[in-house]
Every structure is written in C-alpha cells, then in structure tokens.
Design a protein around this motif. Structure first.
Motif, PDB file in Angstrom:
ATOM      1  N   ILE A   5      45.264  43.335  41.469  1.00 44.09           N
ATOM      2  CA  ILE A   5      45.849  42.039  41.100  1.00 44.09           C
ATOM      3  C   ILE A   5      45.211  41.513  39.817  1.00 44.09           C
ATOM      4  CG2 ILE A   5      46.067  39.610  41.772  1.00 44.09           C
ATOM      5  CD1 ILE A   5      46.100  40.565  44.701  1.00 44.09           C
ATOM      6  N   VAL A   6      43.883  41.481  39.830  1.00 44.32           N
ATOM      7  CA  VAL A   6      43.153  40.917  38.687  1.00 44.32           C
ATOM      8  C   VAL A   6      43.295  41.804  37.453  1.00 44.32           C
ATOM      9  CG1 VAL A   6      40.881  40.210  37.855  1.00 44.32           C
ATOM     10  CG2 VAL A   6      41.551  39.721  40.212  1.00 44.32           C
ATOM     11  N   SER A   7      43.305  43.115  37.647  1.00 42.81           N
ATOM     12  CA  SER A   7      43.463  44.026  36.508  1.00 42.81           C
ATOM     13  C   SER A   7      44.815  43.825  35.834  1.00 42.81           C
ATOM     14  CB  SER A   7      43.334  45.480  36.975  1.00 42.81           C
ATOM     15  OG  SER A   7      42.028  45.765  37.413  1.00 42.81           O
ATOM     16  N   GLY A   8      45.872  43.702  36.642  1.00 40.42           N
ATOM     17  CA  GLY A   8      47.206  43.507  36.075  1.00 40.42           C
ATOM     18  C   GLY A   8      47.322  42.203  35.316  1.00 40.42           C
ATOM     19  N   ALA A   9      46.800  41.123  35.912  1.00 44.80           N
ATOM     20  CA  ALA A   9      46.872  39.818  35.264  1.00 44.80           C
ATOM     21  C   ALA A   9      46.006  39.780  34.006  1.00 44.80           C
ATOM     22  CB  ALA A   9      46.422  38.729  36.240  1.00 44.80           C
ATOM     23  N   THR A  10      44.844  40.436  34.061  1.00 44.45           N
ATOM     24  CA  THR A  10      43.956  40.493  32.896  1.00 44.45           C
ATOM     25  C   THR A  10      44.609  41.282  31.762  1.00 44.45           C
ATOM     26  OG1 THR A  10      41.986  40.336  34.300  1.00 44.45           O
ATOM     27  CG2 THR A  10      41.672  41.225  32.083  1.00 44.45           C
ATOM     28  N   LEU A  70      36.356  36.418  36.229  1.00 40.82           N
ATOM     29  CA  LEU A  70      37.494  37.302  35.967  1.00 40.82           C
ATOM     30  C   LEU A  70      38.816  36.640  36.354  1.00 40.82           C
ATOM     31  CD1 LEU A  70      36.230  40.795  37.230  1.00 40.82           C
ATOM     32  CD2 LEU A  70      36.996  40.271  34.907  1.00 40.82           C
ATOM     33  N   ILE A  71      38.827  36.036  37.532  1.00 41.17           N
ATOM     34  CA  ILE A  71      40.056  35.434  38.052  1.00 41.17           C
ATOM     35  C   ILE A  71      40.431  34.179  37.269  1.00 41.17           C
ATOM     36  CG2 ILE A  71      41.040  34.284  40.086  1.00 41.17           C
ATOM     37  CD1 ILE A  71      39.360  36.394  41.731  1.00 41.17           C
ATOM     38  N   ALA A  72      39.428  33.391  36.909  1.00 41.67           N
ATOM     39  CA  ALA A  72      39.700  32.196  36.107  1.00 41.67           C
ATOM     40  C   ALA A  72      40.246  32.585  34.735  1.00 41.67           C
ATOM     41  CB  ALA A  72      38.434  31.366  35.957  1.00 41.67           C
ATOM     42  N   ASN A  73      39.628  33.584  34.108  1.00 36.30           N
ATOM     43  CA  ASN A  73      40.078  34.031  32.779  1.00 36.30           C
ATOM     44  C   ASN A  73      41.484  34.634  32.813  1.00 36.30           C
ATOM     45  OD1 ASN A  73      37.688  33.203  31.635  1.00 36.30           O
ATOM     46  ND2 ASN A  73      36.768  35.233  31.588  1.00 36.30           N
ATOM     47  N   ALA A  74      41.833  35.256  33.957  1.00 39.04           N
ATOM     48  CA  ALA A  74      43.159  35.860  34.084  1.00 39.04           C
ATOM     49  C   ALA A  74      44.235  34.819  34.369  1.00 39.04           C
ATOM     50  CB  ALA A  74      43.146  36.912  35.189  1.00 39.04           C
ATOM     51  N   GLY A  75      43.799  33.595  34.686  1.00 40.01           N
ATOM     52  CA  GLY A  75      44.759  32.519  34.942  1.00 40.01           C
ATOM     53  C   GLY A  75      45.465  32.637  36.274  1.00 40.01           C
ATOM     54  N   ILE A  76      44.806  33.276  37.254  1.00 39.07           N
ATOM     55  CA  ILE A  76      45.428  33.462  38.574  1.00 39.07           C
ATOM     56  C   ILE A  76      45.135  32.246  39.445  1.00 39.07           C
ATOM     57  CG2 ILE A  76      45.548  34.923  40.617  1.00 39.07           C
ATOM     58  CD1 ILE A  76      44.501  37.222  38.888  1.00 39.07           C
ATOM     59  N   GLU A  77      46.171  31.684  40.044  1.00 35.17           N
ATOM     60  CA  GLU A  77      45.999  30.530  40.930  1.00 35.17           C
ATOM     61  C   GLU A  77      45.885  31.008  42.370  1.00 35.17           C
ATOM     62  OE1 GLU A  77      49.082  27.715  40.362  1.00 35.17           O
ATOM     63  OE2 GLU A  77      48.571  27.316  38.258  1.00 35.17           O
ATOM     64  N   LYS A  78      45.156  30.226  43.173  1.00 33.54           N
ATOM     65  CA  LYS A  78      44.993  30.570  44.591  1.00 33.54           C
ATOM     66  C   LYS A  78      46.340  30.519  45.307  1.00 33.54           C
ATOM     67  CE  LYS A  78      40.181  29.186  45.402  1.00 33.54           C
ATOM     68  NZ  LYS A  78      39.292  28.369  46.250  1.00 33.54           N
TER      69      LYS A  78
END
Length: 325
Positions: A168-173, A316-324
């Motif tokens: 998930i994080v890799s794709g968003a990053t 990582l998650i904050a930088n990728a802009g992923i919301e909970k």
C-alpha cells in the motif's frame, strides 16, 4: 468388610489426588511440553507463510515439539495480531509478524484492536523480505522510467494492487514521488492480488521477492526494481527504485512476538533457539533462495527496533498522503 460405597469414595479420592499430581507435574514440566501455535497474519503461500514454514520446521525439532501454523489473514494483519494479544502469555501461542500489523497499521487504520507495543512480548527478529515492483508483461515498459512515462501519458489508466501495508505504502509513495495518477486496488493478501495482476486486471504491484520471483522467472510478470535504497544482494541485477525515483526506500521485516507479560525464561529459550536456526548456513541459504535476508538478535534489540519502526512508518505514510481507513 469395606462397603462398596466406601470403596467408591476411596477410588474417587485417589483419582482426584492422582489428577492433581499429574496436573502439577505437567505444570512443572520444562517448557515446551506441548505443541506451539504460530499465528500468521497472511494467507498460505505468502512470503511470511513460506519462510515461517522453513524456520518453524527446524525450530520444532530443536524444541522437541510440533509447531502448528495457523493462518489468520484479514484486516491488514489485525485479526491475527488481536488474537495473539488476547492469548495466554505461556509461550504456546505466538505471532510471526511483519511491519504490516506492527509498524504501519497504527497509521493506516482508524480502529486499532491492539497496541503494537504494550500488548506483545518481543522474542526475536528473523530478517527482512525485500520488495520489488512487478508489472503485467503486456505493459510496454522495461524500466521504472518507461513506466512513469506511460502513466504520465495516460493519467488514471494504470492501477496498483496491494496485499500488505508495504505494498500500500510503496504504491502511494511511487505515485507521489513520480507525480503520476495510479488507482489503488486493495486485497486481503498477496496471492489473490498476484492472480489478478497476472490476468491483467491490475497493472502493477509491489510484492515481496519470495512471493513474486517465481512468477517473474516464469515470465508471467516483469520485475522492474527493488524497493530498498541499496541494491539487494538477492537480486543484484535489478536496479533500485531510488535510482529513478529519488528518496524511495521501503522494506519489510519479520519477527516472532508473544502476548504481553511472557515469562523471561521462556522468551530467553525461544530467542536462543530461533537465533540458532536462523544463523545456520543451510537455513540462511534456503531462505535466501526464497528472497529473505535472514538474521536475528536479542529480544531487547527487537524491542528497540519495533519502537523505531513505528516512527519510520509514521513518516512514510504521512509523506505518501495516505489517510486512515
């Protein structure tokens, strides 16, 4: 003459005493004296499942008991983690976990059913599972740069599957750092995501080397890069994502945890035996063939690592802009 009722009472009393002695002896028997259950947060066939079966076979032999694998996929590993967190801290129910349940979930999920630190006892880290970017071979790209060019030419056309937090994080990053528009298609675990990727229902995926490599070798998928900042010793021919997308550096780790408040002597014994297994050259070789860089350390080192990884994945998650969710 002793009456029949008296004989029955004596027999019952003897049975109770014998049962008590047996129970006491069992309780005092050295650990372990029965099967140990290893709960896995992902489905059979996943990287964690495959590597755990290699390690657990040798670990069971060393401990003199059977290691029972229990796959509990779903909710990004939360089902498995919650189950173990609520189990008795007697050393007979453990989780073989990764960064998904214990590093990323606190920043991906709105409703956490466990605390990744307080609810667990660190036992031993067992290594890293590097990830790589794979695409459907019908996509006319042979490098990350070519894939980015295609995605920029047709915004929104390409999608990425995920079966873990690392995916998930890799794709968003990737989408954020490369400045491209990708559709995210989530799955409960990696095997079904791979099935759809091979069939062409999704375009790409970040997958652990162990799970994805057989499909790459069989020409069912095309590998473009590894996700670690440094080249992988397991895949020296593959470039890094960072070579094209600067700042990209993501990997997945693996380790054994038990419920909180496990006895120190049990933790010490498990750690010692796990480390012996992981450090054996033959086991290292088997794991390397399947894409895992095996190594271990003390429970204290693993505890510090777990706390450090929470900070790493929060960023990582904050930088990728992923919301909970």
């Amino acid at each position: 003459m002793i009456s029949l009722s008296t004989q029955c009472l004596r027999a019952a009393a003897f049975a109770l005493v014998f049962a008590g002695l047996t129970s006491s002896a069992s309780a005092q028997a050295p650990y372990p004296n029965r099967n140990i259950t290893l709960v896995l947060p992902f489905a059979a066939g996943s990287g964690t499942d495959t590597t755990t079966r290699i390690i657990s076979k040798e670990l069971g032999t060393a401990l003199g008991v059977s290691m029972v694998i229990e796959n509990k996929p779903g909710a990004s590993g939360s089902i498995a983690a919650s189950y173990v967190a609520r189990s008795a801290p007697d050393g007979y129910t453990l989780i073989v976990t990764t960064n998904t349940p214990h590093s990323a979930n606190p920043y991906l999920l709105k409703n956490m059913t466990y605390d990744p630190i307080k609810d667990f006892t660190p036992i031993a880290r067992t290594g890293d599972l590097p990830f790589m970017l794979v695409i459907n071979p019908e996509i006319p790209a042979n490098s990350v740069a070519e894939l980015i060019a295609l995605a920029k030419k047709e915004p929104g056309k390409f999608s990425y599957a995920s079966g873990s937090s690392a995916a998930i994080v890799s794709g968003a990053t990737f989408a954020r750092l490369a400045g491209i528009d990708l559709l995210h298609v989530p799955y409960k675990s990696s095997p079904p995501a791979l099935t759809d990727l091979i069939a062409g229902r999704v375009s790409m995926m970040f997958i652990d080397v162990l799970t994805g490599l057989p499909h790459v070798k069989g020409k069912a998928l095309k590998a473009l890069a590894v996700t670690t900042k440094q080249p992988s010793a397991l895949l020296p021919h593959l470039p890094t994502m960072d070579a094209t997308v600067k700042g990209f550096d993501i990997t997945s780790w693996q380790g054994y945890l038990g419920p909180a408040n496990m006895p120190k002597d049990i933790v010490t014994k498990l750690n010692a035996e796990i480390r012996k297994v992981v450090e054996r050259p033959d086991v290292k070789s088997q794991l390397a063939e399947r894409g895992m860089e095996a190594f271990s350390g003390t429970p204290e080192e693993f505890d510090a690592f777990l706390k450090e990884q929470l900070l790493v994945w929060e960023k990582l998650i904050a930088n990728a802009g992923i919301e909970k969710q």
